[in-house]
Design a protein around this motif. Structure first.
Motif, mmCIF file in Angstrom:
data_model
loop_
_atom_site.group_PDB
_atom_site.id
_atom_site.type_symbol
_atom_site.label_atom_id
_atom_site.label_comp_id
_atom_site.label_asym_id
_atom_site.label_seq_id
_atom_site.Cartn_x
_atom_site.Cartn_y
_atom_site.Cartn_z
ATOM 1 N N GLU A 777 43.166 -0.828 -137.719
ATOM 2 C CA GLU A 777 43.956 0.366 -137.453
ATOM 3 C C GLU A 777 43.128 1.616 -137.740
ATOM 4 N N ILE A 778 43.227 2.587 -136.867
ATOM 5 C CA ILE A 778 42.423 3.803 -136.988
ATOM 6 C C ILE A 778 43.324 5.022 -136.869
ATOM 7 N N GLY A 798 44.809 4.520 -133.410
ATOM 8 C CA GLY A 798 44.192 3.567 -132.500
ATOM 9 C C GLY A 798 44.094 2.182 -133.082
ATOM 10 N N LEU A 799 43.758 1.231 -132.223
ATOM 11 C CA LEU A 799 43.521 -0.154 -132.594
ATOM 12 C C LEU A 799 42.164 -0.571 -132.049
ATOM 13 N N TYR A 808 45.875 6.408 -128.999
ATOM 14 C CA TYR A 808 46.885 7.331 -128.462
ATOM 15 C C TYR A 808 46.828 8.595 -129.295
ATOM 16 N N GLY A 809 46.781 9.733 -128.618
ATOM 17 C CA GLY A 809 46.664 10.977 -129.361
ATOM 18 C C GLY A 809 47.391 12.128 -128.704
ATOM 19 N N ILE A 822 46.559 8.263 -123.650
ATOM 20 C CA ILE A 822 45.834 7.090 -124.115
ATOM 21 C C ILE A 822 44.369 7.215 -123.716
ATOM 22 N N ARG A 823 43.496 6.806 -124.630
ATOM 23 C CA ARG A 823 42.067 6.754 -124.342
ATOM 24 C C ARG A 823 41.572 5.354 -124.697
ATOM 25 N N ILE A 824 40.703 4.808 -123.847
ATOM 26 C CA ILE A 824 40.228 3.446 -124.046
ATOM 27 C C ILE A 824 38.708 3.400 -124.066
#
Length: 829
Positions: A777-778, A798-799, A808-809, A822-824
C-alpha cells in the motif's frame, strides 16, 4: 669450527621451528543417536576463537598444530559435547555421535490471567532488560569470516525441462543438480555504533547467481540484540527480534524446559507470533540462565505467515560461544531456504563461520572512511589447492564434482571455437527483446560493445516532425585498467518537416574509483522544451495517434558542450558543463491520427497557447536566440559508503539525506549569446527511509530562484517532472501525477515538495483474502508553489506488486480542484 657449530645450531632451530609449526588435519564425521549425519554442527577449540562447521553430510575438518585440545561440538537439539583430543605428529580422524538434548521443566507450568506462561515471560523480561548491555558490550572487534553458499534444484516439471534447459542448468535426468555455489574468506572489522570494513581476500563463484545472495560477511551479520532484523530482498519491511524492547507486542513465549550443559543452565523458549505473526519469527530461542543472554537461536520465516518474496521458507540458526572474559560472540550462522517458482523447486543455504576474534582493536583514525568492503585484486584467482587448505567447511562429494565440472566448462569456454560460437549466439538479434530493450553486441573479451537503442524509440510520430526515425547507437571500449571511452551517434529525420538532425555524445571515463569523466557533445537535434523530460518517445507516439493528445512540445537546437565530473572527496561529487546552443522555435506540420475524436483535438506546439487555439498556430513563444551557459552542481552524500572492486567503486545508498546545490549562469555577449540570467537551486532528498515493520518513506524538497533574468527564454525556465496521460513513472520520488508538463514552469522563486510512504503490506495484511496477493500500500503527496501558480497539491493512494502499480489521486490548484483519476505503471517508461 665455531662457524660449523653455529651452522648446526641454526639448522637445528630451523628444524624445531618447522616441526612446531607443522599443521595436521583433525577431521571426522558427526552423527546423531540414530546414525544419521548432523549437518552444520559448530565445532571449535575451547578457550580459543578458532572453529569450523560440519558440512551437509556431517563431515568437519581442522588444520591444527600438535598439542592437547578440548574440542566442543554444538548443534541445536543436541547435547553439547566436549572431547579431549591429542595431536602428535600425524592427522587424526575423530568421529562423534551426539546425543539428543532433553529439556525438562524446572517447575510446574503456570499461566497468568492472560493465559501466558509465567515462567517463560519472567525469563524473557530479564533477557530484554539486558538486551542493550549485550548490544553495546563490545566496542570494536575484528574476525576472519568464511561464507559459503549453495543452491540446488530439487524438482522441475518435465514439460518445461527440455534438453536445452537441462544443459544450461547442468541437471541430471531427474531435473536435480547444483545451480550455484559460492565461498569467500574475509577480514571483518567493526567499531560501535555502526562502522564496518570488510576486506575480502578470496572469493569464488560457480553457476547461475540466485535472485538474492548473502555471499559477503556483512550479509550474515545477524544481531538479534538489535530491535529489528532485516532480510534484504525477501521483504519490504523488517522483522521484530524476539528480544526487542517491544517484543511482547509481537510474541507469545512458552518455556519448553531447561537443561544443564557444562555447568550452565540453558532455557529453551518457544516463540509464536501474536495476531497473524507477519512481523515475527517462529521457532526457538535458547537462553543462558542467570546471564540472560542468547545461547543460540533456531528460527524461521515462512511465505504463508510472513509473505516473503522468492522463497517459501527461510530458517535462521545461530550459535554463540564464550570467547573472552565472559564475552559471547557468534561462532556460526546459517540461513536455509527453499521455494517453488513455476514448478521449479529449489533449496539452498548460506553459512558463515567466525574465527580469530580480536576485541577492542585500535583502528587508525581514518580507517573507517566509508569503504565498507574491498575486494582484493587477486581475490578471484585463487586455485583449488588454496581453497582446499583454507576453507574451514569441507566440500561434499557432490559439491566437489560440481566445482570440477564447472571448472572444466570454464576452461572450455575460454577456447577459441567456444568463444566464437558464444559470441555469435549472444550477439544474435531477437525481435521481441529488441523492440523494448534494444540489443547489445560485444567483442569476445567484452571490452568492446555496441548497443542499439530499442525499436520503440526508433520509429515515432509527433505533430511537429510527423512520422520519424531516430537511429541511435552507443559504442564503448574499456581498457585493461578499466578506463572507458564511449560515443553515441544519433541521426533523426522527420518526414513532415523534412528536417535531418545529427549529433554525437561522447565521454571518457578516466577514473572509475572517483567517478571521474569528461564528456563532449555537439550537433543538432529536436529537443523537448521541458529539459527534465515529459513523455517518452514511445508513449508520446501512442497518445498522439490514439487519442489526439500531442503532449510533448519541441524546439530545434544546434549545440556543443563540454563537461567534467569527479568526486572531490568521499561523498562530494562535482559536475560542471559549458554549453553553447542556437535555439529555434518549431511548429506543427502533421495532424495524422488513428481514431477520430469529437472531444479532443491537437494543440499548438506553443505550450503556453490556450487549448482553443488551432493546432497550426504560429504564435511566437520565443525568438531565435543563442545561449552560452555554465552549469555547475555539487552533490553532498553524507556518510557515503561504498564497495571497492578491481573495476571501480560501487556506491551504496546513504542512511542520510543527499543535498545537491546547483548554479546556472547564462553568459551574454560571448559568441553572440543573447541569454543573460543567474539561477541557483538546492535539492535535498532521501529514498527508502526504513520505518521498521511499517515499511519505508521517501521524500524530496527543492527550491530555487533566478538571481537575475535580464534575458530569459522558455527553455531556460526551471521545469518540473509532471505527468499527463494515464500512465506514469513512479520510480523517482520527485515526480508529479497530474501536473501539466509546461504550464507551471517557473521563471522566479519556487518551492517543490514530495513525500511517499510504502506500508509494505502492513494494512492489507489484516484482510484475509488480500494477504496472499502480497500487495504493498502506498500513500503520498506532492506540492508546488511558484509566482504564477501558487499552492498546487496532489494526494494519492496506490497498490504495488513488483513492477506493477496502480494509483488513484486528486489534485488542487489554489483553492480549486484540478484533476483526479487513475495512473498506472507496468515497467515500461
Amino acid at each position: 669450527m665455531k662457524r660449523f657449530l653455529l651452522l648446526v645450531f641454526l639448522l637445528l632451530n630451523a628444524f624445531i621451528f618447522k616441526a612446531s609449526a607443522q599443521q595436521y588435519i583433525l577431521s571426522g564425521h558427526v552423527t546423531d543417536q540414530r546414525g544419521g549425519p548432523v549437518s552444520f554442527v559448530s565445532v571449535y577449540i575451547r578457550n580459543t576463537t578458532y572453529g569450523t562447521t560440519s558440512n551437509e553430510q556431517g563431515v568437519y575438518k581442522f588444520n591444527i598444530g600438535a598439542g592437547d585440545y578440548d574440542v566442543i561440538y554444538r548443534y541445536v537439539g543436541n547435547k553439547e559435547q566436549i572431547d579431549h583430543i591429542t595431536i602428535t605428529d600425524h592427522d587424526v580422524l575423530h568421529n562423534v555421535q551426539m546425543e539428543d538434548e532433553v529439556f525438562q521443566l524446572k517447575t510446574v507450568k503456570a499461566v497468568d490471567k492472560r493465559n501466558r506462561d509465567t515462567a517463560a515471560y519472567t525469563i524473557m523480561r530479564k533477557v530484554i532488560a539486558k538486551r542493550e548491555f549485550y548490544l553495546n558490550e563490545v566496542n570494536s572487534y575484528s574476525a576472519a569470516i568464511y561464507v559459503k553458499g549453495m543452491q540446488k534444484l530439487t524438482g522441475a516439471p518435465k514439460k518445461l525441462l527440455t534438453n536445452g534447459v537441462s544443459k544450461v542448468l547442468d541437471l541430471d535426468t531427474n531435473g536435480h543438480g547444483i545451480l550455484y555455489q559460492s565461498e569467500s574468506i574475509s577480514n571483518y572489522n567493526f567499531q560501535r555504533p555502526d562502522k564496518v570494513k570488510e576486506i575480502t581476500v578470496s572469493s569464488r563463484e560457480a553457476g547461475i547467481s540466485p535472485t538474492f545472495s548473502y555471499n559477503k560477511a556483512s550479509d550474515l551479520q545477524a544481531n538479534f540484540y538489535e530491535n529489528l532484523f532485516e532480510v534484504e530482498g525477501l521483504s519490504s519491511h523488517a522483522f521484530v527480534s524476539p528480544i526487542a524492547k517491544n517484543a511482547f507486542k509481537y510474541y507469545r513465549y512458552y518455556l519448553e524446559g531447561a537443561t544443564v550443559e557444562n555447568g550452565r543452565t540453558i532455557d529453551k523458549i518457544k516463540l509464536i507470533g501474536r495476531n497473524k505473526g507477519e512481523y515475527s519469527f517462529e521457532g526457538y530461542i535458547y537462553i543462558l540462565d542467570g546471564d540472560w543472554r542468547i545461547y543460540s537461536v533456531d528460527l524461521q520465516l515462512t511465505n504463508k505467515v510472513n509473505r516473503l518474496n522468492f522463497v517459501d521458507t527461510m530458517k535462521v540458526s545461530q550459535q554463540y560461544i564464550p570467547v573472552q572474559d565472559n564475552i559471547w560472540m557468534p561462532t556460526s550462522i546459517q540461513y536455509n531456504y527453499n521455494g517453488n517458482v513455476f514448478g521449479f523447486k529449489f533449496d539452498g543455504y548460506y553459512v558463515g563461520v567466525y574465527n580469530n576474534y580480536k576485541f577492542n582493536v585500535a583502528f587508525p583514525p581514518d580507517y573507517f572512511n566509508g569503504e565498507v568492503m574491498r575486494l582484493d585484486t587477486n581475490a578471484r584467482i585463487k586455485n583449488a589447492d588454496y581453497w582446499f587448505k583454507n576453507r574451514p567447511i569441507p566440500l561434499t562429494a557432490q559439491e566437489t564434482r560440481d566445482y570440477q565440472k564447472k571448472d572444466s566448462i570454464q576452461r572450455l569456454q575460454k577456447s577459441k571455437p567456444y568463444l566464437d560460437s558464444l559470441q555469435k549466439s549472444k550477439n544474435r538479434v531477437l525481435v521481441i527483446p529488441y523492440t523494448v530493450f534494444g540489443f547489445t553486441m560485444t567483442s569476445r573479451n567484452n571490452k568492446d560493445s555496441l548497443y542499439v537503442y530499442p525499436f520503440n524509440q526508433t520509429l515515432f510520430y509527433n505533430t511537429v516532425e510527423g512520422v520519424g526515425l531516430n537511429l541511435k547507437a552507443r559504442l564503448s571500449h574499456t581498457s585493461n585498467d578499466f578506463k572507458t571511452i564511449g560515443i553515441t551517434p544519433n541521426i533523426r529525420y522527420g518526414f513532415a518537416d523534412n528536417l535531418l538532425s545529427a549529433n554525437i555524445h561522447s565521454y571518457y571515463y578516466y577514473d572509475p574509483f572517483h567517478e571521474g569523466h569528461f564528456f563532449l557533445d555537439f550537433g543538432n537535434d529536436v529537443l523537448d522544451l521541458n529539459n527534465v523530460g515529459t513523455r517518452s518517445v514511445y508513449f508520446n507516439t501512442l497518445s498522439t495517434l490514439l487519442s489526439n493528445n500531442n503532449y510533448v512540445k519541441y524546439y530545434r537546437s544546434e549545440f556543443g558542450d563540454v563537461g567534467f565530473m569527479r568526486e572531490l572527496a568521499n561523498g562530494i561529487l562535482f559536475k560542471g558543463t559549458l554549453s553553447y546552443a542556437n535555439r529555434t522555435q518549431m511548429f506543427n506540420n502533421s495532424y495524422a491520427h488513428i481514431f477520430t475524436s469529437k472531444t479532443r483535438h491537437y494543440t499548438s506546439n506553443n505550450p503556453l497557447a490556450p487549448d482553443s487555439v488551432a493546432a497550426n498556430d504560429r504564435s511566437v513563444l520565443f525568438p531565435q536566440n543563442q545561449a552560452l551557459t555554465l552549469n555547475t552542481s555539487v552533490k553532498f552524500t553524507f556518510d557515503q559508503q561504498y564497495i571497492t572492486r578491481p573495476t571501480g567503486k560501487v556506491y551504496l545508498p546513504s542512511k542520510y539525506p543527499t543535498l545537491t546545490v546547483n548554479y546556472r549562469k547564462a553568459i551574454p555577449g560571448v559568441f553572440g549569446s543573447d541569454a543573460d540570467y543567474d539561477f541557483v537551486s538546492a535539492d535535498i532528498s532521501q529514498d527508502k527511509i526504513r520505518l521498521g515493520v511499517m515499511g519505508y518513506s521517501s521524500f524530496k524538497l527543492s527550491t530555487g530562484d533566478f538571481l537575475n533574468k535580464n534575458k530569459l527564454y522558455f527553455m531556460d525556465y526551471n521545469h518540473f517532472l509532471g505527468n499527463q496521460g494515464r500512465t506514469f513513472d513512479p520510480t523517482y520520488v520527485g515526480s508529479f501525477h497530474f501536473l501539466p508538463f509546461y504550464q507551471f514552469s517557473a521563471n522566479s522563486f519556487y518551492l517543490e515538495a514530495h513525500y511517499q510512504h510504502n506500508f509494505a503490506g502492513s494494512l492489507l495484511n489484516n484482510i484475509g483474502f488480500m494477504r496472499n496477493l502480497k500487495l504493498e500500500e502506498i500513500v503520498g503527496a506532492n506540492y508546488l508553489t511558484e509566482k504564477n501558480n501558487k499552492d498546487y497539491r496532489e494526494f494519492y493512494v496506490g497498490l504495488q506488486r513488483f513492477i506493477f502499480r496502480v494509483d488513484y489521486g486528486v489534485s488542487y490548484a489554489g483553492n480549486k480542484k484540478y484533476l483526479q483519476g487513475i495512473r498506472i505503471f507496468y515497467g515500461i517508461r
